[in-house]
Design a protein around this motif. Sequence first.
Motif, PDB file in Angstrom:
ATOM      1  N   ARG A  67      12.042   6.148   4.438  1.00 44.33           N
ATOM      2  CA  ARG A  67      12.817   5.027   4.976  1.00 44.33           C
ATOM      3  C   ARG A  67      13.294   5.358   6.382  1.00 44.33           C
ATOM      4  NH1 ARG A  67      16.579   4.417   1.230  1.00 44.33           N
ATOM      5  NH2 ARG A  67      15.359   2.981  -0.020  1.00 44.33           N
ATOM      6  N   PRO A 112       0.826  -1.204   0.000  1.00 45.82           N
ATOM      7  CA  PRO A 112       0.000   0.000   0.000  1.00 45.82           C
ATOM      8  C   PRO A 112       0.863   1.256   0.000  1.00 45.82           C
ATOM      9  CG  PRO A 112       0.010  -1.020   2.160  1.00 45.82           C
ATOM     10  CD  PRO A 112       0.769  -1.930   1.248  1.00 45.82           C
ATOM     11  N   ILE A 113       0.404   2.254  -0.709  1.00 45.63           N
ATOM     12  CA  ILE A 113       1.110   3.531  -0.709  1.00 45.63           C
ATOM     13  C   ILE A 113       0.256   4.512   0.072  1.00 45.63           C
ATOM     14  CG2 ILE A 113       2.004   5.407  -2.138  1.00 45.63           C
ATOM     15  CD1 ILE A 113       2.540   3.522  -4.319  1.00 45.63           C
ATOM     16  N   ILE A 114       0.836   5.051   1.122  1.00 46.72           N
ATOM     17  CA  ILE A 114       0.093   6.013   1.926  1.00 46.72           C
ATOM     18  C   ILE A 114       0.209   7.381   1.251  1.00 46.72           C
ATOM     19  CG2 ILE A 114      -0.128   7.062   4.217  1.00 46.72           C
ATOM     20  CD1 ILE A 114      -0.588   3.998   4.157  1.00 46.72           C
ATOM     21  N   MET A 153       0.711  14.033  -3.153  1.00 45.60           N
ATOM     22  CA  MET A 153       0.883  12.588  -3.394  1.00 45.60           C
ATOM     23  C   MET A 153      -0.343  11.997  -4.083  1.00 45.60           C
ATOM     24  SD  MET A 153       3.747  11.303  -2.885  1.00 45.60           S
ATOM     25  CE  MET A 153       3.492   9.536  -2.805  1.00 45.60           C
ATOM     26  N   LEU A 171       1.752   7.919   7.771  1.00 42.00           N
ATOM     27  CA  LEU A 171       2.821   6.946   7.483  1.00 42.00           C
ATOM     28  C   LEU A 171       3.298   6.288   8.774  1.00 42.00           C
ATOM     29  CD1 LEU A 171       4.907   8.817   4.789  1.00 42.00           C
ATOM     30  CD2 LEU A 171       4.079   6.475   4.561  1.00 42.00           C
ATOM     31  N   SER A 227      16.655  10.016  -1.773  1.00 44.02           N
ATOM     32  CA  SER A 227      16.651   8.644  -1.311  1.00 44.02           C
ATOM     33  C   SER A 227      15.539   8.447  -0.274  1.00 44.02           C
ATOM     34  CB  SER A 227      18.012   8.357  -0.691  1.00 44.02           C
ATOM     35  OG  SER A 227      18.071   7.015  -0.374  1.00 44.02           O
ATOM     36  N   GLY A 228      14.837   7.326  -0.391  1.00 46.78           N
ATOM     37  CA  GLY A 228      13.816   7.001   0.607  1.00 46.78           C
ATOM     38  C   GLY A 228      12.471   7.672   0.406  1.00 46.78           C
ATOM     39  N   THR A 229      12.250   8.297  -0.769  1.00 44.15           N
ATOM     40  CA  THR A 229      10.968   8.988  -0.969  1.00 44.15           C
ATOM     41  C   THR A 229       9.899   8.085  -1.579  1.00 44.15           C
ATOM     42  OG1 THR A 229      11.942   9.854  -3.009  1.00 44.15           O
ATOM     43  CG2 THR A 229      11.791  11.368  -1.147  1.00 44.15           C
ATOM     44  N   GLY A 230      10.273   6.856  -1.964  1.00 42.86           N
ATOM     45  CA  GLY A 230       9.252   5.929  -2.457  1.00 42.86           C
ATOM     46  C   GLY A 230       9.325   5.652  -3.956  1.00 42.86           C
ATOM     47  N   LYS A 231      10.495   5.834  -4.566  1.00 43.36           N
ATOM     48  CA  LYS A 231      10.598   5.620  -6.019  1.00 43.36           C
ATOM     49  C   LYS A 231      10.371   4.149  -6.383  1.00 43.36           C
ATOM     50  CE  LYS A 231      14.713   7.519  -6.184  1.00 43.36           C
ATOM     51  NZ  LYS A 231      14.807   7.927  -4.772  1.00 43.36           N
ATOM     52  N   ASP A 232      10.966   3.261  -5.602  1.00 41.93           N
ATOM     53  CA  ASP A 232      10.746   1.827  -5.835  1.00 41.93           C
ATOM     54  C   ASP A 232       9.259   1.485  -5.788  1.00 41.93           C
ATOM     55  OD1 ASP A 232      13.670   1.431  -5.199  1.00 41.93           O
ATOM     56  OD2 ASP A 232      12.956  -0.652  -5.249  1.00 41.93           O
ATOM     57  N   LEU A 233       8.655   2.004  -4.743  1.00 43.71           N
ATOM     58  CA  LEU A 233       7.241   1.706  -4.513  1.00 43.71           C
ATOM     59  C   LEU A 233       6.383   2.192  -5.674  1.00 43.71           C
ATOM     60  CD1 LEU A 233       6.163   0.420  -1.959  1.00 43.71           C
ATOM     61  CD2 LEU A 233       5.540   2.670  -1.141  1.00 43.71           C
ATOM     62  N   HIS A 272       0.928   3.759   9.794  1.00 43.26           N
ATOM     63  CA  HIS A 272       1.026   2.623   8.873  1.00 43.26           C
ATOM     64  C   HIS A 272       2.187   1.707   9.275  1.00 43.26           C
ATOM     65  CE1 HIS A 272       1.599   0.459   5.090  1.00 43.26           C
ATOM     66  NE2 HIS A 272       2.805   0.978   4.971  1.00 43.26           N
ATOM     67  N   PHE A 273       3.335   2.291   9.614  1.00 48.51           N
ATOM     68  CA  PHE A 273       4.484   1.467   9.998  1.00 48.51           C
ATOM     69  C   PHE A 273       4.231   0.792  11.350  1.00 48.51           C
ATOM     70  CE2 PHE A 273       6.850   4.519   7.122  1.00 48.51           C
ATOM     71  CZ  PHE A 273       6.917   3.613   6.082  1.00 48.51           C
ATOM     72  N   ARG A 329       2.142  -2.117  10.655  1.00 52.50           N
ATOM     73  CA  ARG A 329       2.880  -3.159   9.952  1.00 52.50           C
ATOM     74  C   ARG A 329       3.808  -3.934  10.891  1.00 52.50           C
ATOM     75  NH1 ARG A 329       6.327  -1.374   4.835  1.00 52.50           N
ATOM     76  NH2 ARG A 329       7.972  -1.318   6.362  1.00 52.50           N
TER      77      ARG A 329
END
Length: 458
Positions: A361, A144-146, A152, A326, A175-181, A329-330, A333
């Motif tokens: 991240r 899920p993307i918050i 966003m 967020l 880095s860590g902003t959610g590009k992979d996601l 959410h963590f 999780r």
Amino acid sequence: MYPDKSILLVDDEQDYRQLLSARLTRKGYRVWEAGDGTEALARVASDHIQLILLDLKMPGMDGLTFLKRCKQSAPWVQVIVVTGHGTIETAIEAMKSGAYDYLTKPYNLNELEALLEKALEKQQLEEENTQLKEALSASGKAAPIIAVSSVMKELLSTAVKLAQTDSSVLLRGESGTGKDLVARFIFENSPRSGRAFVPINMGAIPDAMLESELFGHEKGAFTGAVSPKKGLVEIAHQGTLFLDEIGDLPYPLQVKLLRFLETGEFRRIGSNRLQQVDVRIIAATNVDLERRVEEGSFRADLFYRLHVVDICLPPLRERQEDILPLAEHFLKRLERKYQAKALSEQAKAALAEYSYPGNIRELAHMIERGLVLSKNECIEAADLFPQQLHQAASDWRQASTETKDAGDTEMYSLKQLECQHIRKVLSLSNWNKTRAAKALGISVRNLYRKIEEYGLRP
Ligand SMILES: Nc1ncnc2c1ncn2[C@@H]1O[C@H](COP(=O)(O)OP(=O)(O)OP(=O)(O)O)[C@@H](O)[C@H]1O
Ligand SMILES: [Mg+2]
């Protein structure tokens, strides 16, 4: 879909691993090695592993713990455990935890090979089934993307639209902003979602191996090319290739990639045969590619080719509305791993105010640290911001007031803060860069770059 027979050898005895690795490579396996459970888990997360040969007796994380964690994160991997003589109970325990089968030392290599082939068959069947299920449930399984902030929400709606096209997308952001996601999100929402999503991190693969990883090679193309290998562009056929940290692509390969992007054609190393595939490209970077183009280290033509559409992920400090959702959410999780806890009001206020140089991240790590350190009913600010971070947070507050007073630009003040914070974390970790990078929530390579950029010294 994955033609390789990929196997990970997990054993603390290096000589033994190397021996077996050479033998299995000759038999057409693609072999990875890991000396302990932690290294092995990282390998399972980053590469497509089908089989694992696991020595149950290892220092550090023991084999059974590794097995359980591995089956949790990658249930399709088939694990064969190797036990010493007279430890049959452990082998049974391992089977109960999801191992495919076991071998007792000393074992015969033919016996091992027969077992591997059987396990591979089962693995392929299971993986095909999972892929089918995933394809059927469309984007149901995506993380899920918050997204609470309007920036966003808008970004995701653009991503959904882009997902319907085949245009190349360049994802940018710290880095860590959610590009992979977001890359996965685009893939999951695209008509290609039933096919492969193949990520490759340009920063994590040695330059000399990158071409062969991307385009594959023929047997004998270079020393060590003992069997032919498909490149990732072939594996991604009809799916999506995610070129992560594209800024790290070495200059000589940039022209080859460009040619491939323009025509869909490539040659394996050592082959004359031109092949063609159909892949959708998503690239990501956390560096300023325009600057690299100006400096001459990144080709302008490749930049324009990748940059058909770009999506910029804003740093977390610029989307404050997302911070607490967020964090919640963590917390949710991590409930399965730690005791469930809520944030105190003071902790929430501190989180909302912090600058997050490592972005989401870093926030995720902070929440986990908070859960670990917290001794009370609620997580307090002090649990989230142990001394050094607390100091950085207040430095930041001070720096931002000072720069406001001085009428300076905000970018400048954040760079200053980043430099200060990195220096602090480095000194707290005794300049252990792996530890520091982990605490900062950035890659080690990225940390090296920043150390150089800021001219930091121990
Ligand atoms: N909007 C979001 N909602 C939920 N989790 C998120 C969100 N954005 C990022 N994350 C989580 O934060 C972590 C970092 O995100 P990700 O790996 O996508 O960052 P990145 O931009 O690719 O970083 P890098 O440049 O270092 O590769 C991941 O664990 C990811 O799941
Ligand atoms: Mg990334």
